[in-house]
Write an enzyme that holds these catalytic residues in place. Sequence first.
Site, PDB file in Angstrom:
ATOM      1  N   PHE A  66      28.764  47.122  80.281  1.00 46.52           N
ATOM      2  CA  PHE A  66      28.696  45.811  79.637  1.00 46.52           C
ATOM      3  C   PHE A  66      27.804  45.963  78.405  1.00 46.52           C
ATOM      4  O   PHE A  66      28.006  46.883  77.637  1.00 46.52           O
ATOM      5  CB  PHE A  66      28.177  44.751  80.613  1.00 46.52           C
ATOM      6  N   ASP A 307      36.745  53.059  83.345  1.00 43.46           N
ATOM      7  CA  ASP A 307      35.779  53.489  82.316  1.00 43.46           C
ATOM      8  C   ASP A 307      35.675  52.421  81.227  1.00 43.46           C
ATOM      9  O   ASP A 307      35.674  52.712  80.027  1.00 43.46           O
ATOM     10  CB  ASP A 307      36.174  54.839  81.727  1.00 43.46           C
ATOM     11  N   GLY A 326      35.466  54.841  73.138  1.00 42.29           N
ATOM     12  CA  GLY A 326      35.582  53.938  74.277  1.00 42.29           C
ATOM     13  C   GLY A 326      36.691  52.930  74.169  1.00 42.29           C
ATOM     14  O   GLY A 326      37.099  52.514  73.073  1.00 42.29           O
TER      15      GLY A 326
END
Length: 417
Positions: A66, A307, A326
């Site tokens: 987060f 992930d 990411g």
Amino acid sequence: MNVLLKAAKIVDATNKEHHLKKRDILIKNGIISKIAPKIEAEKQTKIIALENLHVSIGWFDSSVSFGEPGHEERETIENGLFTAAKSGFTDVILNPTTNPLPDSSSDIVFLRNKANNKPTKLHPLGTLTVKSEGEVLAELFDMQNAGAVAFSDYKNPTKNSNLLKIALQYAQGFDALVYSFPLDVQIAGKGVVNEEVVATRLGLKGIPSLAEELQISRDLFILEYTGGKLHIPTISTANAVKLIATAKKKGLDVTCSVAIHNLVLTDEELEGFDTNFKVMPPLRTKKDARMLIKGVLDGVIDFVTSDHTPLDVEEKIIEFDNAAYGTIGLESAFGALNKIFEVATAIHLLTKGRERYNIATPKLSEGEKATLTLFNPDAEKEFSKDDIYASCKNSAFIGQPILGHVYGIISEENILI
């Protein structure tokens, strides 16, 4: 509060009596009261009847990031856990990606307190080293007592072999799990994608498979010497699967995971220079993806993960070389997995792994707490931004076909559908 699930097909291979059968499920005050082919609703009972309703125990994700504290623009804990719940997950492992990093017991207490009373339970990782700098071990024992379930410097590899040796030896004193990210940074150099034909054609610097496999080989030699418990997160190459299979045959206490996007997507997606496909480890070849899938089916790879990594638009909409690594993945996890595996296999993969972190695995049985995921495995669609609950929209799955729709979760008396 009473809740009645009507005509729900139960997907739970451990439950021989009800597996793959349609059942009504009555929940009273957060406890599964009755499971039967037909249950009449009592007064003041909330009835849930959804199209092609399937139900399993709540899903688990071992790698979620987060932002709070310090990077709330990426994701707050509250909205992150809401996203996880809407995506079917009742337990998530939170990566140490905040500012400050969670390298003390007070940091772990803060994270756990922020997640109190949410339908999805948050289980934080502490950093392995102070500030994840790879120089001095963090307060592992104190953090574990405060609620940390394992220790990781996330995607910062442990360069110092002796430090990893000491960490594995020390952690045995309190049965702790140590992570080591599989990347030799000297071999990886300035690479940003998989070192293969696609990278050469696009003029992008490559990260060879050797960078992952060399680090795994080193870590496994150290583990064989020290003993202890090692987890290698998000492997991505065919040879990595072989190395870990050999280590397990030797009896080493090692587990590993794979990101769902490394199972489903390959480096061929890079043709459009879309930075949503810039992930770490990088997307590899079709051969690698096939071997990873085989590793999952053979049990060499212990669990899969989204992930999930929310990143602000300024970190992605820039030159490919400078973009952050990411992709978010919670919302697409089930639909992507269900596309390549049979539904029972996909659910098995989404529900396994808790035992590695000493987290209790829920049971779908009478008298047990209701920790359930509700879904429709047959809904086909193209994943889009409209399917994203996360604050950031950096998904590698936008435009990809997925199979399955998640309705939400029931976590004791919390219903989020």
